[in-house]
Design an enzyme around this catalytic site. Sequence first.
Site, PDB file in Angstrom:
ATOM      1  N   THR A 123       0.861  -1.185   0.000  1.00  0.00           N
ATOM      2  CA  THR A 123       0.000   0.000   0.000  1.00  0.00           C
ATOM      3  C   THR A 123       0.891   1.226   0.000  1.00  0.00           C
ATOM      4  OG1 THR A 123      -1.599  -1.216   1.267  1.00  0.00           O
ATOM      5  CG2 THR A 123      -1.854   1.163   1.236  1.00  0.00           C
ATOM      6  N   LEU A 147      -6.399  -8.523   1.213  1.00  0.00           N
ATOM      7  CA  LEU A 147      -6.542  -9.664   2.124  1.00  0.00           C
ATOM      8  C   LEU A 147      -6.495  -9.212   3.576  1.00  0.00           C
ATOM      9  CD1 LEU A 147      -3.561 -10.385   3.488  1.00  0.00           C
ATOM     10  CD2 LEU A 147      -3.147 -11.340   1.252  1.00  0.00           C
ATOM     11  N   ARG A 148      -7.194  -9.978   4.427  1.00  0.00           N
ATOM     12  CA  ARG A 148      -7.170  -9.730   5.867  1.00  0.00           C
ATOM     13  C   ARG A 148      -6.259 -10.751   6.521  1.00  0.00           C
ATOM     14  NH1 ARG A 148     -13.308 -10.887   6.437  1.00  0.00           N
ATOM     15  NH2 ARG A 148     -12.583 -12.257   4.786  1.00  0.00           N
ATOM     16  N   ASN A 202      -9.798   0.864   2.835  1.00  0.00           N
ATOM     17  CA  ASN A 202      -9.453   0.784   4.260  1.00  0.00           C
ATOM     18  C   ASN A 202     -10.043   1.953   5.048  1.00  0.00           C
ATOM     19  OD1 ASN A 202      -8.243  -1.666   4.156  1.00  0.00           O
ATOM     20  ND2 ASN A 202      -6.145  -0.908   4.113  1.00  0.00           N
ATOM     21  N   PHE A 243     -18.318  -6.045   9.209  1.00  0.00           N
ATOM     22  CA  PHE A 243     -17.650  -4.882   9.816  1.00  0.00           C
ATOM     23  C   PHE A 243     -18.591  -4.031  10.649  1.00  0.00           C
ATOM     24  CE2 PHE A 243     -13.190  -3.751   9.089  1.00  0.00           C
ATOM     25  CZ  PHE A 243     -12.790  -4.990   8.636  1.00  0.00           C
ATOM     26  N   GLY A 247     -16.370  -3.026  19.202  1.00  0.00           N
ATOM     27  CA  GLY A 247     -15.251  -3.574  19.965  1.00  0.00           C
ATOM     28  C   GLY A 247     -14.432  -2.480  20.610  1.00  0.00           C
ATOM     29  N   CYS A 254      -2.814  -2.258   8.997  1.00  0.00           N
ATOM     30  CA  CYS A 254      -3.281  -1.499   7.827  1.00  0.00           C
ATOM     31  C   CYS A 254      -4.203  -0.333   8.153  1.00  0.00           C
ATOM     32  CB  CYS A 254      -4.001  -2.441   6.863  1.00  0.00           C
ATOM     33  SG  CYS A 254      -2.889  -3.606   6.105  1.00  0.00           S
ATOM     34  N   LYS A 315      -6.671  -8.660  16.675  1.00  0.00           N
ATOM     35  CA  LYS A 315      -7.913  -9.410  16.472  1.00  0.00           C
ATOM     36  C   LYS A 315      -7.535 -10.878  16.662  1.00  0.00           C
ATOM     37  CE  LYS A 315      -7.408  -9.954  11.477  1.00  0.00           C
ATOM     38  NZ  LYS A 315      -8.031  -9.853  10.167  1.00  0.00           N
ATOM     39  N   ARG A 322       0.618  -5.407  15.975  1.00  0.00           N
ATOM     40  CA  ARG A 322       0.886  -4.049  15.507  1.00  0.00           C
ATOM     41  C   ARG A 322      -0.371  -3.187  15.670  1.00  0.00           C
ATOM     42  NH1 ARG A 322       3.363  -5.126   9.712  1.00  0.00           N
ATOM     43  NH2 ARG A 322       2.090  -6.992   9.931  1.00  0.00           N
TER      44      ARG A 322
HETATM   45  C1  UDX Z   1      -7.598  -4.893   6.812  1.00  0.00           C
HETATM   46  C2  UDX Z   1      -8.581  -4.913   5.647  1.00  0.00           C
HETATM   47  O1  UDX Z   1      -9.785  -5.598   6.046  1.00  0.00           O
HETATM   48  C3  UDX Z   1      -7.976  -5.600   4.422  1.00  0.00           C
HETATM   49  O2  UDX Z   1      -8.875  -5.542   3.339  1.00  0.00           O
HETATM   50  C4  UDX Z   1      -6.672  -4.892   4.072  1.00  0.00           C
HETATM   51  O3  UDX Z   1      -6.047  -5.544   2.993  1.00  0.00           O
HETATM   52  C5  UDX Z   1      -5.742  -4.860   5.279  1.00  0.00           C
HETATM   53  O4  UDX Z   1      -6.399  -4.253   6.389  1.00  0.00           O
HETATM   54  P1  UDX Z   1      -6.687  -6.610   8.647  1.00  0.00           P
HETATM   55  O5  UDX Z   1      -5.727  -5.558   9.071  1.00  0.00           O
HETATM   56  O6  UDX Z   1      -6.201  -8.005   8.513  1.00  0.00           O
HETATM   57  O7  UDX Z   1      -7.336  -6.233   7.225  1.00  0.00           O
HETATM   58  O8  UDX Z   1      -7.851  -6.596   9.720  1.00  0.00           O
HETATM   59  P2  UDX Z   1      -9.440  -6.591   9.688  1.00  0.00           P
HETATM   60  O9  UDX Z   1      -9.993  -7.957   9.737  1.00  0.00           O
HETATM   61  O10 UDX Z   1      -9.955  -5.701   8.636  1.00  0.00           O
HETATM   62  O11 UDX Z   1      -9.724  -5.908  11.122  1.00  0.00           O
HETATM   63  C6  UDX Z   1      -9.240  -4.602  11.412  1.00  0.00           C
HETATM   64  C7  UDX Z   1      -9.616  -4.181  12.805  1.00  0.00           C
HETATM   65  O12 UDX Z   1     -11.009  -3.976  12.910  1.00  0.00           O
HETATM   66  C8  UDX Z   1      -9.258  -5.197  13.887  1.00  0.00           C
HETATM   67  O13 UDX Z   1      -8.753  -4.504  15.015  1.00  0.00           O
HETATM   68  C9  UDX Z   1     -10.582  -5.875  14.195  1.00  0.00           C
HETATM   69  O14 UDX Z   1     -10.658  -6.394  15.489  1.00  0.00           O
HETATM   70  C10 UDX Z   1     -11.544  -4.708  14.009  1.00  0.00           C
HETATM   71  N1  UDX Z   1     -12.918  -5.139  13.671  1.00  0.00           N
HETATM   72  C11 UDX Z   1     -13.192  -5.732  12.464  1.00  0.00           C
HETATM   73  C12 UDX Z   1     -13.940  -4.905  14.580  1.00  0.00           C
HETATM   74  O15 UDX Z   1     -13.712  -4.358  15.671  1.00  0.00           O
HETATM   75  N2  UDX Z   1     -15.216  -5.273  14.235  1.00  0.00           N
HETATM   76  C13 UDX Z   1     -15.523  -5.849  13.039  1.00  0.00           C
HETATM   77  O16 UDX Z   1     -16.721  -6.116  12.797  1.00  0.00           O
HETATM   78  C14 UDX Z   1     -14.470  -6.096  12.124  1.00  0.00           C
END
Ligand code: UDX
Length: 426
Positions: A123, A147-148, A202, A243, A247, A254, A315, A322
């Site tokens: 990114t 991707l997550r 994002n 999403f 929380g 990211c 998560k 991080r």
């Molecule tokens: C994210 C994006 O989803 C992904 O598309 C991008 O490529 C990279 O960044 P990621 O960092 O793996 O992915 O985490 P993600 O699953 O998106 O969760 C991000 C944060 O949101 C976490 O702290 C998670 O706990 C929080 N979250 C997510 C919530 O609190 N509630 C939700 O319903 C979903």
Amino acid sequence: MTETIAVIGGGYVGLPTAAVLARFGHRVVLAERDEERYGALVTGGVPIVEEGLRELLQEGVRAGRLSFSKHAAEAVGGAGFVFLCVATPERPDGSADLSFVESVAGEIAPALVPGAIVVNKSTVPVGTALLVERITGAPVVSNPEFLREGTAVRDSLHPDRVVVGADDRRAARRVGELFSSTGAPLIVTDTVTAETIKYASNAFLATKLSFVNALAGLCESVGADVRDVVLGLGYDHRIGFEFLRPGPGWGGSCLPKDTSALIRIAEEAGYDFALLRASIVANDEAQERVVAKVTEALGGELHGRTVAVWGLTFKAATDDRRRSPAVAIVRQLLDRGASVRAFDPTVSPGDESDDLVGVTLCDDAYDACRGADAVAVLTEWDELRGLDFEKVADLMTSRELVDARNLLDPAAIRRAGFSYRGIGRP
Ligand code: UDX
């Protein structure tokens, strides 16, 4: 068509990308310069926690389609496509640090074969493709990664869309064709637009979460139950359920970095992205509300009290801490004079990482609660649901539980003698 591909960087993006491209039938060389990570890979291991990744990497190696190298310049020899999957960390001012991208581009430039296409998956700020093009002399295609962590393999095998951006549209299409077996919609656009799509995705997700976390705060004030509010929202297909889990705030490698970077990018272009700034403020508030709940559970004073913490990663299903809201909350508890005993399934008690200084790391969820005055669920680890809460209660000096993920069943927790505080529910 089978292509020869180099993937530079064996981290959270590079590893699934390489494994999946091999699954799609391409010949892939993954370059990882870190001695320890490289050592793990060549012996069939995986240096990160990611479901299904080990199997997919091993499948590629067994099929003779995936190999590893310690040197980026060596990996790109003979490759028609070179994927840059290196980190773009956040600088103190919120902008993205491009030094890894630049140094790798310089390193591979002399080794690129004529006609090779450089693909940027990292990114990067809008306009970086042009910079990489200048350094490498090769056409650069921006192919952002969505991707997550934790579901990286599934997300890469079944992407919602594939975005390719380049001034040379033919090069962009050729990169899109590498993913044709996914059947995902292909968006072919210019580089600046492709780079913007990544940040926009994002930023939108972060804002959606900030909205639902702020809504949880509102629910607490008016006496509504955020879980039912979310049900009512989610069935509207324009909103959807994804999403919307409230929380302790969003974190990870990211969302925090990319929202800050987009604000900087906007600022530099003369646009004040006030809405996104507000999302970040709301996220800080979500974290602070959890600290406030723990403080309230302890009668208003943290000094000299012991708080047990379940979960440290940003998560569940990842070992990544991080920008973890859990760690941020732990740091605040420590700063305000509490002792913290923590358990996380991915953190061993001997861990001496900087972010955990001052935290007593425990072997299991029960051990963390020994002598604690309150316990807080900060990461939604599934295994916490199955705990014996009578046993937990017996280990603690007072029975206060803050569930920052709405993970547990309040009735069962109360039956064990606890007072239960969730997020956005009465
Ligand atoms: C994210 C994006 O989803 C992904 O598309 C991008 O490529 C990279 O960044 P990621 O960092 O793996 O992915 O985490 P993600 O699953 O998106 O969760 C991000 C944060 O949101 C976490 O702290 C998670 O706990 C929080 N979250 C997510 C919530 O609190 N509630 C939700 O319903 C979903």
